[in-house]
Design a protein around this motif. Structure first.
Motif, mmCIF file in Angstrom:
data_model
loop_
_atom_site.group_PDB
_atom_site.id
_atom_site.type_symbol
_atom_site.label_atom_id
_atom_site.label_comp_id
_atom_site.label_asym_id
_atom_site.label_seq_id
_atom_site.Cartn_x
_atom_site.Cartn_y
_atom_site.Cartn_z
ATOM 1 N N VAL A 112 0.839 -1.203 0.000
ATOM 2 C CA VAL A 112 0.000 0.000 0.000
ATOM 3 C C VAL A 112 0.869 1.246 0.000
ATOM 4 N N CYS A 113 0.498 2.182 -0.855
ATOM 5 C CA CYS A 113 1.078 3.520 -0.882
ATOM 6 C C CYS A 113 -0.105 4.467 -0.787
ATOM 7 N N ALA A 114 -0.264 5.103 0.379
ATOM 8 C CA ALA A 114 -1.425 5.955 0.629
ATOM 9 C C ALA A 114 -0.981 7.373 0.937
ATOM 10 N N ASP A 115 -1.822 8.333 0.568
ATOM 11 C CA ASP A 115 -1.548 9.722 0.923
ATOM 12 C C ASP A 115 -1.425 9.825 2.431
ATOM 13 N N ALA A 116 -0.464 10.599 2.911
ATOM 14 C CA ALA A 116 -0.219 10.708 4.349
ATOM 15 C C ALA A 116 -1.195 11.664 5.034
ATOM 16 N N GLU A 117 -1.964 12.423 4.283
ATOM 17 C CA GLU A 117 -2.889 13.399 4.855
ATOM 18 C C GLU A 117 -4.098 12.678 5.462
ATOM 19 N N PRO A 118 -4.276 12.770 6.796
ATOM 20 C CA PRO A 118 -5.414 12.085 7.417
ATOM 21 C C PRO A 118 -6.731 12.788 7.111
ATOM 22 N N MET A 119 -7.799 12.007 7.090
ATOM 23 C CA MET A 119 -9.147 12.533 6.866
ATOM 24 C C MET A 119 -10.137 11.687 7.648
ATOM 25 N N THR A 120 -11.374 12.113 7.650
ATOM 26 C CA THR A 120 -12.410 11.351 8.345
ATOM 27 C C THR A 120 -12.741 10.093 7.542
ATOM 28 N N ALA A 121 -13.376 9.147 8.207
ATOM 29 C CA ALA A 121 -13.788 7.914 7.537
ATOM 30 C C ALA A 121 -14.753 8.222 6.399
ATOM 31 N N ALA A 122 -15.676 9.153 6.616
ATOM 32 C CA ALA A 122 -16.658 9.498 5.586
ATOM 33 C C ALA A 122 -15.986 10.141 4.379
ATOM 34 N N ALA A 123 -15.020 11.025 4.611
ATOM 35 C CA ALA A 123 -14.319 11.683 3.501
ATOM 36 C C ALA A 123 -13.519 10.670 2.693
ATOM 37 N N ALA A 124 -12.857 9.739 3.375
ATOM 38 C CA ALA A 124 -12.086 8.710 2.674
ATOM 39 C C ALA A 124 -13.012 7.788 1.884
ATOM 40 N N ALA A 125 -14.150 7.426 2.462
ATOM 41 C CA ALA A 125 -15.107 6.552 1.775
ATOM 42 C C ALA A 125 -15.643 7.220 0.513
ATOM 43 N N ALA A 126 -15.803 8.538 0.544
ATOM 44 C CA ALA A 126 -16.301 9.263 -0.623
ATOM 45 C C ALA A 126 -15.300 9.235 -1.776
ATOM 46 N N LEU A 127 -14.008 9.078 -1.476
ATOM 47 C CA LEU A 127 -12.970 9.043 -2.509
ATOM 48 C C LEU A 127 -12.674 7.627 -3.002
ATOM 49 N N ARG A 128 -13.213 6.625 -2.320
ATOM 50 C CA ARG A 128 -12.961 5.224 -2.666
ATOM 51 C C ARG A 128 -13.480 4.907 -4.063
ATOM 52 N N GLU A 129 -12.698 4.126 -4.795
ATOM 53 C CA GLU A 129 -13.059 3.654 -6.135
ATOM 54 C C GLU A 129 -12.712 2.175 -6.211
ATOM 55 N N PRO A 130 -13.109 1.480 -7.267
ATOM 56 C CA PRO A 130 -12.778 0.051 -7.342
ATOM 57 C C PRO A 130 -11.280 -0.241 -7.212
ATOM 58 N N ASN A 131 -10.411 0.613 -7.731
ATOM 59 C CA ASN A 131 -8.969 0.383 -7.645
ATOM 60 C C ASN A 131 -8.271 1.413 -6.766
ATOM 61 N N ARG A 132 -9.010 2.040 -5.894
ATOM 62 C CA ARG A 132 -8.449 3.012 -4.946
ATOM 63 C C ARG A 132 -9.128 2.782 -3.599
ATOM 64 N N LEU A 133 -8.391 2.181 -2.671
ATOM 65 C CA LEU A 133 -8.953 1.815 -1.376
ATOM 66 C C LEU A 133 -8.671 2.875 -0.320
ATOM 67 N N ASP A 134 -9.484 2.856 0.724
ATOM 68 C CA ASP A 134 -9.225 3.713 1.879
ATOM 69 C C ASP A 134 -8.857 2.830 3.053
ATOM 70 N N TRP A 135 -8.100 3.393 3.998
ATOM 71 C CA TRP A 135 -7.499 2.637 5.090
ATOM 72 C C TRP A 135 -7.717 3.340 6.416
ATOM 73 N N CYS A 136 -7.972 2.568 7.454
ATOM 74 C CA CYS A 136 -8.072 3.084 8.816
ATOM 75 C C CYS A 136 -6.653 3.114 9.386
ATOM 76 N N VAL A 137 -6.286 4.224 10.012
ATOM 77 C CA VAL A 137 -4.933 4.377 10.542
ATOM 78 C C VAL A 137 -4.986 4.291 12.065
ATOM 79 N N ARG A 138 -4.301 3.320 12.614
ATOM 80 C CA ARG A 138 -4.178 3.164 14.062
ATOM 81 C C ARG A 138 -2.744 3.478 14.455
ATOM 82 N N THR A 139 -2.532 3.863 15.698
ATOM 83 C CA THR A 139 -1.183 4.101 16.195
ATOM 84 C C THR A 139 -0.721 2.862 16.944
#
Length: 104
Positions: free
Chosen positions: A36-63
């Motif tokens: 995975v290579c993901a943008d480092a800019e954090p966003m809300t779950a809803a904002a990330a889900a809105a950008l999701r596409e079939p070949n572009r996944l969103d990820w939950c970030v835990r510490t």
């Protein structure tokens, strides 16, 4: 330069080799891991889900261990998840020109 939190097997902060944007890189999964290579800019779950596409996944970030760890989103993941989320990186740099293999 890449950095990974001490003691963490999670994501490392680096830059895209083509466009220079800050990204998170991690092998996600235990058997058939996804690189995975993901943008480092954090966003809300809803904002990330809105950008999701079939070949572009969103990820939950835990510490974990003081650093970021990307997590798969399963079917039960809450849209109001309180953790930051990121989206797969889409490089905006121009494509490299094709190699000229005609010779001198």
């Amino acid at each position: 330069m890449t950095t990974r939190a001490a003691g963490s097997s999670g994501a490392r902060r680096t830059r895209c080799a083509r466009c220079g944007c800050p990204v998170l890189r991690q092998l996600v999964g235990r058997r058939a891991a996804l690189d995975v290579c993901a943008d480092a800019e954090p966003m809300t779950a809803a904002a990330a889900a809105a950008l999701r596409e079939p070949n572009r996944l969103d990820w939950c970030v835990r510490t974990v261990g003081g650093g970021p760890d990307l997590r798969w989103l399963d079917g039960g993941h809450r849209i109001d998840c309180p953790h930051p989320h990121v989206i797969d990186h889409m490089c905006t740099a121009p494509a490299d020109p094709p190699a000229d293999d005609r010779g001198p």
